[in-house]
Design a protein around this motif. Structure first.
Motif, PDB file in Angstrom:
ATOM      1  N   ARG A  21       0.835  -1.202   0.000  1.00 48.68           N
ATOM      2  CA  ARG A  21       0.000   0.000   0.000  1.00 48.68           C
ATOM      3  C   ARG A  21       0.869   1.252   0.000  1.00 48.68           C
ATOM      4  N   ALA A  22       1.961   1.239   0.747  1.00 50.90           N
ATOM      5  CA  ALA A  22       2.887   2.377   0.763  1.00 50.90           C
ATOM      6  C   ALA A  22       3.521   2.556  -0.612  1.00 50.90           C
ATOM      7  N   PHE A  23       3.914   1.449  -1.234  1.00 49.85           N
ATOM      8  CA  PHE A  23       4.497   1.523  -2.576  1.00 49.85           C
ATOM      9  C   PHE A  23       3.467   2.061  -3.564  1.00 49.85           C
ATOM     10  N   LEU A  24       2.235   1.567  -3.474  1.00 54.42           N
ATOM     11  CA  LEU A  24       1.166   2.023  -4.356  1.00 54.42           C
ATOM     12  C   LEU A  24       0.998   3.534  -4.240  1.00 54.42           C
ATOM     13  N   THR A  25       0.930   4.032  -3.026  1.00 54.13           N
ATOM     14  CA  THR A  25       0.750   5.466  -2.802  1.00 54.13           C
ATOM     15  C   THR A  25       1.902   6.264  -3.403  1.00 54.13           C
ATOM     16  N   ALA A  26       3.121   5.843  -3.122  1.00 54.12           N
ATOM     17  CA  ALA A  26       4.295   6.559  -3.637  1.00 54.12           C
ATOM     18  C   ALA A  26       4.332   6.529  -5.165  1.00 54.12           C
ATOM     19  N   ALA A  27       4.083   5.370  -5.744  1.00 51.22           N
ATOM     20  CA  ALA A  27       4.148   5.230  -7.202  1.00 51.22           C
ATOM     21  C   ALA A  27       3.060   6.046  -7.893  1.00 51.22           C
ATOM     22  N   VAL A  28       1.858   6.069  -7.319  1.00 50.99           N
ATOM     23  CA  VAL A  28       0.760   6.838  -7.906  1.00 50.99           C
ATOM     24  C   VAL A  28       1.081   8.329  -7.879  1.00 50.99           C
ATOM     25  N   PHE A  29       1.595   8.826  -6.759  1.00 49.16           N
ATOM     26  CA  PHE A  29       1.921  10.246  -6.683  1.00 49.16           C
ATOM     27  C   PHE A  29       3.149  10.602  -7.537  1.00 49.16           C
ATOM     28  N   LEU A  30       4.100   9.691  -7.662  1.00 48.74           N
ATOM     29  CA  LEU A  30       5.220   9.910  -8.577  1.00 48.74           C
ATOM     30  C   LEU A  30       4.708  10.019 -10.009  1.00 48.74           C
ATOM     31  N   TRP A  31       3.853   9.095 -10.406  1.00 49.49           N
ATOM     32  CA  TRP A  31       3.266   9.100 -11.737  1.00 49.49           C
ATOM     33  C   TRP A  31       2.495  10.400 -11.974  1.00 49.49           C
ATOM     34  N   LEU A  32       1.678  10.795 -11.006  1.00 49.31           N
ATOM     35  CA  LEU A  32       0.920  12.041 -11.122  1.00 49.31           C
ATOM     36  C   LEU A  32       1.862  13.239 -11.295  1.00 49.31           C
ATOM     37  N   GLY A  33       2.918  13.293 -10.501  1.00 49.54           N
ATOM     38  CA  GLY A  33       3.865  14.401 -10.608  1.00 49.54           C
ATOM     39  C   GLY A  33       4.526  14.470 -11.972  1.00 49.54           C
ATOM     40  N   MET A  34       4.854  13.319 -12.519  1.00 48.20           N
ATOM     41  CA  MET A  34       5.477  13.299 -13.851  1.00 48.20           C
ATOM     42  C   MET A  34       4.505  13.806 -14.915  1.00 48.20           C
ATOM     43  N   VAL A  35       3.262  13.369 -14.848  1.00 46.76           N
ATOM     44  CA  VAL A  35       2.257  13.809 -15.822  1.00 46.76           C
ATOM     45  C   VAL A  35       2.050  15.316 -15.712  1.00 46.76           C
ATOM     46  N   LEU A  36       1.912  15.809 -14.489  1.00 44.18           N
ATOM     47  CA  LEU A  36       1.704  17.250 -14.309  1.00 44.18           C
ATOM     48  C   LEU A  36       2.898  18.052 -14.821  1.00 44.18           C
ATOM     49  N   ALA A  37       4.098  17.618 -14.470  1.00 50.54           N
ATOM     50  CA  ALA A  37       5.296  18.361 -14.853  1.00 50.54           C
ATOM     51  C   ALA A  37       5.518  18.374 -16.363  1.00 50.54           C
ATOM     52  N   ILE A  38       5.365  17.235 -16.994  1.00 51.05           N
ATOM     53  CA  ILE A  38       5.641  17.155 -18.423  1.00 51.05           C
ATOM     54  C   ILE A  38       4.468  17.679 -19.250  1.00 51.05           C
ATOM     55  N   SER A  39       3.289  17.152 -19.021  1.00 51.32           N
ATOM     56  CA  SER A  39       2.159  17.470 -19.882  1.00 51.32           C
ATOM     57  C   SER A  39       1.601  18.869 -19.686  1.00 51.32           C
ATOM     58  N   PHE A  40       1.621  19.347 -18.458  1.00 52.84           N
ATOM     59  CA  PHE A  40       0.969  20.621 -18.190  1.00 52.84           C
ATOM     60  C   PHE A  40       1.940  21.774 -17.939  1.00 52.84           C
ATOM     61  N   ILE A  41       3.234  21.487 -17.824  1.00 50.44           N
ATOM     62  CA  ILE A  41       4.208  22.560 -17.646  1.00 50.44           C
ATOM     63  C   ILE A  41       5.204  22.569 -18.809  1.00 50.44           C
ATOM     64  N   GLU A  42       5.964  21.488 -18.974  1.00 54.13           N
ATOM     65  CA  GLU A  42       7.009  21.465 -20.004  1.00 54.13           C
ATOM     66  C   GLU A  42       6.455  21.583 -21.412  1.00 54.13           C
ATOM     67  N   ALA A  43       5.459  20.782 -21.742  1.00 56.21           N
ATOM     68  CA  ALA A  43       4.960  20.724 -23.117  1.00 56.21           C
ATOM     69  C   ALA A  43       4.485  22.083 -23.634  1.00 56.21           C
ATOM     70  N   PRO A  44       3.627  22.786 -22.912  1.00 54.34           N
ATOM     71  CA  PRO A  44       3.195  24.076 -23.455  1.00 54.34           C
ATOM     72  C   PRO A  44       4.290  25.145 -23.424  1.00 54.34           C
ATOM     73  N   LEU A  45       5.161  25.096 -22.424  1.00 54.14           N
ATOM     74  CA  LEU A  45       6.179  26.146 -22.300  1.00 54.14           C
ATOM     75  C   LEU A  45       7.281  26.053 -23.346  1.00 54.14           C
ATOM     76  N   LYS A  46       7.591  24.859 -23.812  1.00 61.11           N
ATOM     77  CA  LYS A  46       8.711  24.738 -24.760  1.00 61.11           C
ATOM     78  C   LYS A  46       8.467  25.536 -26.029  1.00 61.11           C
ATOM     79  N   PHE A  47       7.208  25.691 -26.427  1.00 65.94           N
ATOM     80  CA  PHE A  47       6.908  26.439 -27.644  1.00 65.94           C
ATOM     81  C   PHE A  47       6.979  27.947 -27.434  1.00 65.94           C
ATOM     82  N   ARG A  48       7.102  28.372 -26.195  1.00 68.32           N
ATOM     83  CA  ARG A  48       7.237  29.806 -25.898  1.00 68.32           C
ATOM     84  C   ARG A  48       8.692  30.227 -25.747  1.00 68.32           C
TER      85      ARG A  48
END
Length: 144
Positions: A5-32
């Motif tokens: 359960r601890a691993f599940l929690t950590a992995a889910v939040f790691l995955w969420l952080g990666m999606v937020l950082a790449i898809s919603f921050i890096e991707a749109p900003l690179k074109f600017r």
């Protein structure tokens, strides 16, 4: 909280952080960024999203193994299934269309924007919300 359960929690939040950082921050900003052309942005995006999707796939397998080892409950499992399902749809149906479109743009073809991009973004939003819900549900279930 069990190890699974601890691993599940950590992995889910790691995955969420990666999606937020790449898809919603890096991707749109690179074109600017100065001097980043559409071709350069697409080239960078293809590399970054290929790497992200590879890591996401690995995390999905590991998270599913943790769920198998210690199921977190029906609602959390459904939320996680939505996240994994969104990833599968992106990889199997949407990414190939985006790749064909970016191949055409990089080859110098001019045409309308791909609607597949909007589908990918909608699936990213769904995936992020599902991962957030999964993580919160698993955490709150662990608190007595």
């Amino acid at each position: 909280m069990t190890t699974a359960r601890a691993f599940l929690t950590a992995a889910v939040f790691l995955w969420l952080g990666m999606v937020l950082a790449i898809s919603f921050i890096e991707a749109p900003l690179k074109f600017r960024a100065p001097n980043v052309t559409l071709a350069i942005g697409l080239g960078i995006g293809r590399l970054v999203f290929r790497a992200l999707n590879g890591v996401e796939s690995l995390l999905a397998v590991l998270v599913l193994a943790a769920v198998w080892a210690d199921p977190p409950g029906a609602v959390a499992t459904v939320a996680l299934a939505l996240a994994v399902g969104a990833l599968v749809v992106q990889l199997v149906f949407v990414r190939p269309r985006l790749t064909r479109r970016s191949d055409a743009v990089l080859a110098g073809e001019v045409g309308p924007r791909s609607r597949a991009h909007y589908g990918y973004v909608a699936l990213e939003v769904l995936k992020a919300l599902a991962l957030l819900a999964t993580g919160v549900l698993v955490l709150t279930a662990a608190v007595p």
